[in-house]
Design an enzyme around this catalytic site. Structure first.
Site, PDB file in Angstrom:
ATOM      1  N   LYS A   1      19.717   5.823 -36.563  1.00 14.52           N
ATOM      2  CA  LYS A   1      19.791   6.526 -37.857  1.00 14.52           C
ATOM      3  C   LYS A   1      18.435   6.477 -38.549  1.00 14.52           C
ATOM      4  CE  LYS A   1      24.307   6.866 -37.590  1.00 14.52           C
ATOM      5  NZ  LYS A   1      24.674   7.917 -36.719  1.00 14.52           N
TER       6      LYS A   1
ATOM      7  N   SER B   1      24.167  12.850 -34.140  1.00 13.83           N
ATOM      8  CA  SER B   1      24.024  12.503 -35.552  1.00 13.83           C
ATOM      9  C   SER B   1      22.595  12.641 -36.060  1.00 13.83           C
ATOM     10  CB  SER B   1      24.557  11.094 -35.821  1.00 13.83           C
ATOM     11  OG  SER B   1      23.590  10.129 -35.509  1.00 13.83           O
TER      12      SER B   1
END
Lengths: 202, 183, 80
Positions: free
Chosen positions: B98, B48
């Protein structure tokens, strides 16, 4: 000179190990800490009540509906809150059924008179609405409310609480407002267990 | 009665090996405290954050990052474009890595599947997204997250050596998602 | 802040969620309080219990994902 330095060094080394040991125990095993505020009345007193928290239940592991927990406040990571779990992931619950059951009308302050709700059934639309506002507790979250529903900032305001913020479960408390021995709450400094309040209904 | 006990204590204190292991043991909480609250080395899995972290397709290369934890939950330490590790709001036993796309009081333009087009980030919350926009479970799924879920900030890649000095701001995901800045 | 969660009425709920049949359910309760200083200025708190009721159901293995194992049934009658 060197002996003094060595003594200081040794003291410092012991101190740091001791402090870290206590810190690790507090974070991972057990904590005895003060609570304040009216939000958990009558389970916990507004001042001077100390709780025993078990850290095994960190991140909501093994927590059940009806448990009393200590968690980081979502809107302020520096503050912690004590609340009751009133909804587990996937549960369908009412957002705030107590909202409109105003036991204490505002006029009571002047009259010094206790008003009980006159006829709770079939009254205003607002009232019905609080019994018709459902929410599904999201995955990985719990719904928390203070035991004192009238004075508690909880899931009804900040929505469901991520389980990652749960720091531990409260299993017992000591109330230092009570005498050392033989108080009304418990023998030893108001010691009593904090139980799960979710029970079978006959 | 005390005699055998005393000799036992004497024996223990003379036993060098035992003393050494006790001393070592007494430092374990110090190391744990350091890893819990100051600094830690963490492995980042998954795609990600590609291309910033784990840039290669092959599975064998996984980046390890230096994670700064001290004071990392404070709003003033969490800035836009920082890479953070945090407990997943959907499953506290999982950790996500993230990039912070917006901080408290910012307004952001969301993406599917978030149900509203624009959202304002509440106090002490952050909006996080993966750099690899289309392979990321992020704030567009679970909304703004509380600063309290943050574990730490990724400072630099420390393993494998070939990735030393990797630029952590190589790509920063979606552009122009800020509608209004808080400052 | 939690993921976006809609607040639904009973009617909307029934459209989305299949409630388990009542026979496999156990009625549970959870009692919290509404406390206020009373009489005013006394520093004493008076707490009135507020009971919430839940149905706890055994969800069959093959049931739809939208079948809750616990749902609230508190009504205006619960605390009267």
């Amino acid at each position: 000179m060197t002996t003094i330095a060595r003594t200081w060094g040794k003291t410092f080394s012991y101190a740091i190990r001791a402090v870290c040991f206590v810190h690790i125990v507090h974070n991972h095993v057990y904590e005895f800490t003060e609570t304040r505020g009216e939000s958990m009345l009558p389970t916990l007193a507004a001042t001077n009540d100390y709780v025993h928290a078990i850290k095994k239940y960190k991140d909501g592991r093994g927590c059940q509906i009806g448990d009393c927990i200590v968690a980081v406040k979502p809107s302020d990571p520096d503050h912690r809150v004590c609340k009751r779990i009133t909804g587990m992931p996937g549960d369908i619950i009412l957002v705030d059924p107590s909202m409109k059951s105003k036991v204490f009308g505002s006029e009571t302050v002047g009259n010094e008179k206790l008003h009980l709700p006159e006829d709770p059934i079939g009254c205003s639309e607002d009232y019905d609405e609080s019994f018709d506002s459902y929410i599904k507790v999201p995955k990985g979250h719990v719904w928390v409310t203070g035991d004192n529903l009238s004075h508690s900032l909880d899931s009804r305001t900040y929505n469901a609480l991520p389980m990652g913020l749960i720091k531990g479960k409260i299993v017992a408390a000591n109330d230092f407002n009570e005498p050392f021995w033989g108080g009304s709450k418990g023998n030893f400094w108001g010691f009593r267990k904090i139980e799960n309040i979710y029970v079978d209904e006959k | 009665m005390w005699q055998p006990l005393r000799s036992l204590v004497g024996q223990i204190s003379r036993s060098y090996g035992l003393k050494l292991s006790l001393v070592t043991l007494s430092w374990v909480p110090v190391v744990m405290t350091f890893n819990d609250d100051i600094c830690y080395i963490a492995r980042v899995d998954g795609s990600s954050m590609r291309p910033t972290l784990n840039p290669n397709e092959n599975v064998s290369s996984t980046d390890w990052v230096l994670l700064w934890k001290f004071h990392s939950k404070k709003a003033q330490c969490l800035n836009r474009d920082d890479i953070v590790l945090f407990k997943s709001p959907l499953d506290p036993s999982r950790t996500y890595c993230k990039r912070i796309k917006a901080v408290q009081y910012d307004s952001v333009l969301t993406r599917h599947p978030y149900p509203r087009e624009v959202v304002q980030i509440p106090r002490n919350h952050i909006w996080v997204e993966g750099d690899n926009v289309f392979h990321s479970v992020d704030s567009n799924n679970f909304g703004p997250i509380s600063n309290g879920l943050v574990i730490g900030k990724a400072i630099t890649v420390i393993w494998p050596p070939s990735r030393w000095g990797a630029d952590l701001k190589l790509a920063t995901g979606r552009y122009d998602i800020l509608v209004a800045k808080s400052d | 802040m939690a993921p976006p969660t809609p607040v639904l009425t009973r009617e909307q709920l029934e459209r989305q969620i299949s409630f388990p049949s009542a026979d496999g359910c156990q009625l549970k309760s959870l009692t919290q309080f509404q406390c206020q200083i009373f009489p005013p200025g006394s520093g004493e708190y008076l707490c009135i219990p507020f009971k919430r009721l839940f149905e706890e159901c055994v969800v069959a293995a093959g049931a739809s994902k939208n079948t809750p194992s616990r749902f609230e049934v508190t009504s205006p009658l619960t605390n009267s």
